[in-house]
Design an enzyme around this catalytic site. Structure first.
Site, mmCIF file in Angstrom:
data_model
loop_
_atom_site.group_PDB
_atom_site.id
_atom_site.type_symbol
_atom_site.label_atom_id
_atom_site.label_comp_id
_atom_site.label_asym_id
_atom_site.label_seq_id
_atom_site.Cartn_x
_atom_site.Cartn_y
_atom_site.Cartn_z
ATOM 1 N N GLN A 16 24.700 -47.281 13.967
ATOM 2 C CA GLN A 16 23.386 -47.767 13.520
ATOM 3 C C GLN A 16 22.633 -46.768 12.654
ATOM 4 O O GLN A 16 22.159 -47.094 11.568
ATOM 5 C CB GLN A 16 22.524 -48.084 14.749
ATOM 6 C CG GLN A 16 22.648 -49.486 15.268
ATOM 7 C CD GLN A 16 21.357 -49.858 15.945
ATOM 8 O OE1 GLN A 16 20.497 -50.480 15.330
ATOM 9 N NE2 GLN A 16 21.202 -49.448 17.188
ATOM 10 N N HIS A 184 -2.799 -29.371 16.564
ATOM 11 C CA HIS A 184 -3.598 -28.493 15.717
ATOM 12 C C HIS A 184 -4.026 -29.231 14.458
ATOM 13 O O HIS A 184 -4.180 -28.628 13.404
ATOM 14 C CB HIS A 184 -2.795 -27.233 15.379
ATOM 15 C CG HIS A 184 -2.392 -26.460 16.588
ATOM 16 N ND1 HIS A 184 -3.219 -25.555 17.207
ATOM 17 C CD2 HIS A 184 -1.258 -26.496 17.330
ATOM 18 C CE1 HIS A 184 -2.609 -25.042 18.260
ATOM 19 N NE2 HIS A 184 -1.419 -25.601 18.353
#
Length: 310
Positions: A16, A184
């Protein structure tokens, strides 16, 4: 002046993720719109017919950057001369299997493929391990390809990085490009740049979304298949950005009190094809606990993998 083609190996190419990944590489998503490529595709013998079908589709698509395709079940042929190796193939854990059984299978696979890369890949080959357990598979590969610099071996954590960006952008109704990372992050708003944690003052939400594996499970439930497209896209991002701040699973040097000798996900910056760990970021208590738990799990997994080598 025309560039020489770069040889890119994709293992598990008939699967896949491989099926989603190879056209992205051929189209220039990974290496850029001016870089010709020769694709090396490897899969196991039972997938040989499907692998040949993938090759036929690549030929049908007539990608201008694609200068050749090697589709093979022979690991030596697949690894010969490659500049970049994207290791998608691995043995998945099946119902009723013990953890050590899965590890034994993957240790065998990655020992064989690492040995072939060691002997036959181009000098300074870069390797990205996608197949789970990706951190430990990358560590085994490093052991059996000693001439490949540890700086050139990494595993895919960019998918979770991208998932975090997507979830925050959806929650705040902003573009993903408006901030660099989750903990952050600064988000560009009409009033200026604001910390994401300030804009979403909801510790329960952050805790729920800190582990992005839930997104993968939700995709499987919706598609009845795994997240092949986003994994393939993240692999392209990983190689392409190898100067932005990104997440990469790399060999630990002890930064942030992560034990040296593990393949661990760090914030890194990349320049001229080299990565450096971003230093000095404050770590809150919640993140510290998650980081320590991950390091402990990876150390246990490393010990289990090395026991399979005995």
């Amino acid at each position: 002046m025309a560039r020489d083609p770069v040889r890119v190996l994709v293992t598990g190419a008939a699967g896949q993720i491989g099926y989603a990944l190879v056209p992205m590489i051929a189209r220039g998503v990974m290496l850029g719109p001016d870089q010709p490529v020769i694709l090396h595709m490897l899969d196991i013998p039972p997938a040989a017919e499907a692998l040949n079908g993938v090759k036929m589709e690549l030929v049908d698509a007539a990608f201008p950057l694609l200068k050749g395709v090697v589709a093979t079940t022979d690991v030596v042929e697949a690894c010969t001369g490659v500049n970049i190796a994207v290791m998608v193939g691995g043995f998945p854990r099946k119902e009723g299997m013990e953890r050590k059984d899965v590890m034994t299978k993957n240790v065998s696979i990655y020992k064989s493929q690492a040995s072939a890369l060691e002997k036959h890949a181009a000098a300074n080959c870069k390797v990205l391990v996608v197949a789970n357990p990706a951190n430990t598979n990358a560590l085994i590969l490093k052991e059996f390809a000693p001439s490949i610099p540890e700086k050139n071996i990494s595993c895919l954590t960019r998918l979770d990085h991208n998932r975090a960006l997507g979830q925050i952008s959806e929650r705040l109704s902003v573009q993903v490009s408006d901030y660099p990372d989750a903990n952050h992050a600064t988000v560009t708003t009409p009033a200026g740049d604001k910390p994401a944690r300030e804009l979403v003052a909801d510790d329960e939400w952050w805790g729920l979304h800190h582990d992005c594996s839930a997104t993968g499970a939700a995709i499987i439930k919706a598609r009845k298949l795994s997240s092949a497209l986003s994994a393939a896209s993240s692999a392209c991002d990983h190689i392409r950005d190898w100067g932005t701040w990104v997440s990469m699973g790399v060999y630990s040097d002890g930064s942030y009190n992560v034990p040296a000798g593990l393949i661990y996900s760090f914030p890194v910056t990349c320049k001229n094809g080299e990565w450096s760990i971003v230093q000095g970021l404050p770590i809150d208590e919640f993140s510290r606990k998650k980081m320590d738990a991950t390091a402990e799990e990876l150390a246990e997994e490393k010990a289990l993998a090395y026991s399979c080598l005995a």
